[in-house]
Write an enzyme that holds these catalytic residues in place. Structure first.
Site, mmCIF file in Angstrom:
data_model
loop_
_atom_site.group_PDB
_atom_site.id
_atom_site.type_symbol
_atom_site.label_atom_id
_atom_site.label_comp_id
_atom_site.label_asym_id
_atom_site.label_seq_id
_atom_site.Cartn_x
_atom_site.Cartn_y
_atom_site.Cartn_z
ATOM 1 N N GLY A 1 3.221 5.164 9.815
ATOM 2 C CA GLY A 1 4.657 5.100 9.394
ATOM 3 C C GLY A 1 5.040 4.458 9.333
ATOM 4 O O GLY A 1 5.973 4.509 9.159
ATOM 5 N N HIS B 1 1.132 -1.384 0.016
ATOM 6 C CA HIS B 1 0.098 -0.241 -0.064
ATOM 7 C C HIS B 1 1.017 1.290 0.352
ATOM 8 O O HIS B 1 0.175 2.668 -0.244
ATOM 9 C CB HIS B 1 -0.922 -0.173 0.801
ATOM 10 C CG HIS B 1 -0.687 0.184 2.516
ATOM 11 N ND1 HIS B 1 -0.394 -1.111 3.384
ATOM 12 C CD2 HIS B 1 0.018 0.926 2.562
ATOM 13 C CE1 HIS B 1 0.216 -0.482 4.075
ATOM 14 N NE2 HIS B 1 0.907 0.750 4.455
ATOM 15 N N SER C 1 4.361 1.978 8.780
ATOM 16 C CA SER C 1 4.355 0.584 7.321
ATOM 17 C C SER C 1 5.073 0.140 5.966
ATOM 18 O O SER C 1 6.129 1.003 6.154
ATOM 19 C CB SER C 1 2.833 0.913 6.240
ATOM 20 O OG SER C 1 1.589 0.842 6.624
ATOM 21 N N ASP D 1 -0.017 -7.593 0.730
ATOM 22 C CA ASP D 1 0.621 -5.476 0.810
ATOM 23 C C ASP D 1 2.522 -6.033 0.871
ATOM 24 O O ASP D 1 2.822 -6.070 2.338
ATOM 25 C CB ASP D 1 -0.102 -5.382 2.038
ATOM 26 C CG ASP D 1 0.031 -4.486 2.711
ATOM 27 O OD1 ASP D 1 0.678 -3.584 1.591
ATOM 28 O OD2 ASP D 1 -0.390 -3.930 3.540
ATOM 29 N N SER E 1 1.953 -4.316 7.897
ATOM 30 C CA SER E 1 0.398 -3.705 7.306
ATOM 31 C C SER E 1 0.013 -3.348 8.134
ATOM 32 O O SER E 1 -0.496 -2.047 7.257
ATOM 33 C CB SER E 1 -0.358 -5.033 6.181
ATOM 34 O OG SER E 1 -1.179 -4.981 5.621
#
Length: 508
Positions: free
Chosen positions: A387, A276, A389, A306, A404
């Protein structure tokens, strides 16, 4: 009373005494047999895979009991229990077969695909654990419970105080810049991929006087505005020829994410992060202003999976295969492993630094809303915030997952889900380590919860748990090392203890 009567009475007393002696053993908890051996996590994984293969349909999952250092195997009958105990593992006779648990996940995917929900097979309870976040109310709750009520024997439901969201964040607040996410940094929810407001109190934008590590404002690594790392940007941060470390901040399209692991593809350097994040921007920089562009997205997969592969723009970059420990030190990463329930892990991210916890489920399906459903994830009790991720989850020197999303934060706790690194490596043809460094591919697995196989698939088409073959070993390129006959495609995840036809190794 004659001698015969006395003899019979004596025999009855003897039999009663024997029964008194044997009864506690007959009623003893199957989780605490006297003959159980203790195992290291790697040894437990190896034995679990062997036993799961031998048990076949009579096995119903497994997990590692960290507290007692025991391997617990779920079995369907007493004969199987005795076979497990003979090998020194704990045998637990359960009522739900793996086939029944897989069928329950399929029903949830078809009948209860509700935003704000997640589920995974839990070998500890021998049920499918469904978690509903605080947004699941009214009609959404009715839809969920209509499906789960019909499966009360195989499914349990719990509520989460938080809200399931992806953990991409605004471009300002970072670990060390005022202590965690600022007020504007929490807005990167399920629908947001761009910036989410300004820096919170004490934030210094993309760098500045608050950044630890001795570098002045704008003097991080190769120079330029801001730094790439979190607190203590000394262990390989900066956009110099050495690249970035796992857990360092990366910026693109108004979003801030974290780098996962440095990799190489046919000898060219790159890194993995969340899909993402890869969807939010084609290019990624080490600073908020974009003056230190480091890489360009080659492949990004979200939803269903992801993960994203970003290639360093400078082909001569030689990033180290390390994770930033956010205290001036780094952790060397030499291989990739599959997760197992009970595995102790750490996570490094640009908002909250390094946190730790335990893997609690595999093959998880998470519905972030707006059609963003991801399958095959690793569920943990590790905290994370927007942040973080894409940041690295690791176990000692082994890469395990890419952050994720989840619910909660590092003040209240919650659940965090991770993309298995092994699946990302196989899908992209990458190996851990960049520039030809020593790195393991996707085949060095740490096991799973036991034959979850291909049944935990959620909506979106990918059967969560379809890990398939073992994957590439250290230095192997592509999806399948020597002896492997193929790797899982994009979106496939580590099978919960599957032995497949190229079973992965443990943390040895």
């Amino acid at each position: 009373m004659n001698k015969r009567t006395l003899a019979l009475s004596g025999a009855a007393v003897t039999a009663l005494g024997a029964a008194v002696i044997l009864l506690p053993n007959a009623n003893a908890s199957p989780d605490k047999p006297s003959g159980a051996k203790t195992f290291s996590s790697p040894a437990a994984v190896k034995l679990a895979r062997t036993l799961a293969s031998d048990l076949g349909d009579n096995g119903a999952g497994w997990y590692y009991d960290n507290a007692n250092r025991r391997l617990v195997m779920n079995v369907m009958d007493q004969d199987s229990a005795e076979a497990v105990q003979a090998k020194g593992a704990v045998a637990k006779v359960v009522s739900n077969s793996m086939a029944e648990l897989k069928a329950a996940t399929e029903t949830l995917s078809s009948d209860a695909s509700v935003p704000g929900t997640a589920w995974s097979i839990d070998p500890v309870t021998n049920k499918v654990q469904v978690t509903a976040d605080r947004t699941v109310t009214g009609a959404k709750w009715a839809t969920l419970t209509k499906a789960t009520d019909r499966m009360a024997d195989t499914v349990s439901v719990k509520r989460s105080k938080g809200e399931f969201k992806r953990f991409d964040g605004g471009a300002a607040a970072r670990h060390g810049d005022g202590g965690g996410a600022g007020a504007g940094d929490m807005a990167g929810g399920a629908d947001d991929t761009g910036a989410a407001g300004g820096a919170g109190a004490g934030d210094q934008g993309a760098g500045g006087a608050d950044d630890a590590g001795g570098a002045g404002a704008g003097n991080q690594g190769a120079g330029g505005a801001g730094g790439a790392g979190g607190a203590g940007d000394t262990g390989g941060g900066g956009a110099a020829a050495g690249g970035l470390d796992g857990g360092d901040a990366i910026f693109g399209g108004g979003a801030r994410c974290s780098l996962g692991f440095n990799v190489s593809v046919d000898g060219a350097p790159g890194f993995l992060t969340a899909g993402h994040c890869g969807n939010a921007s084609r290019t990624w920089s080490a600073d908020q202003a974009g003056a230190q562009q480091v890489g360009t997205v080659r492949d990004s997969q979200f939803p269903v999976s992801d993960f994203a592969l970003v290639m360093y723009d400078d082909a001569t970059t030689q990033p180290s295969s390390t994770v930033d420990l956010q205290d001036g030190g780094t952790q060397q990463i030499g291989r990739a492993v599959e997760a197992s329930v009970g595995l102790k892990v750490q996570r490094s991210g640009s908002t909250t630094g390094v946190t730790d916890g335990t893997v609690t489920g595999l093959n998880a399906t998470v519905n972030y809303g707006n059609g963003d459903i991801v399958n095959g994830l690793i569920q943990t009790d590790v905290c994370a915030e927007p942040g973080d991720s894409g940041g690295a989850m690791f176990a000692e020197d082994a890469a395990v997952g890419l952050t994720s999303g989840g619910s909660g934060d590092c003040a209240q706790g919650g659940e965090t889900f991770f993309q298995p690194v092994t699946a990302a490596l196989e899908a992209t043809g990458a190996v851990i380590g960049a520039g030809g460094g020593a790195g393991g591919g996707a085949g060095d697995g740490a096991g799973g919860t036991g034959d979850a196989g291909d049944g935990a698939g959620g909506a979106g088409g990918a059967g969560a748990g379809d890990q398939g073959m073992g994957g590439a070993g250290a230095g192997d390129q592509g999806a399948g090392g020597a002896g492997d006959t193929g790797g899982a495609g994009a979106g496939a995840a580590a099978g919960a203890g599957d032995t497949g036809s190229g079973g992965a190794k443990g943390l040895d």
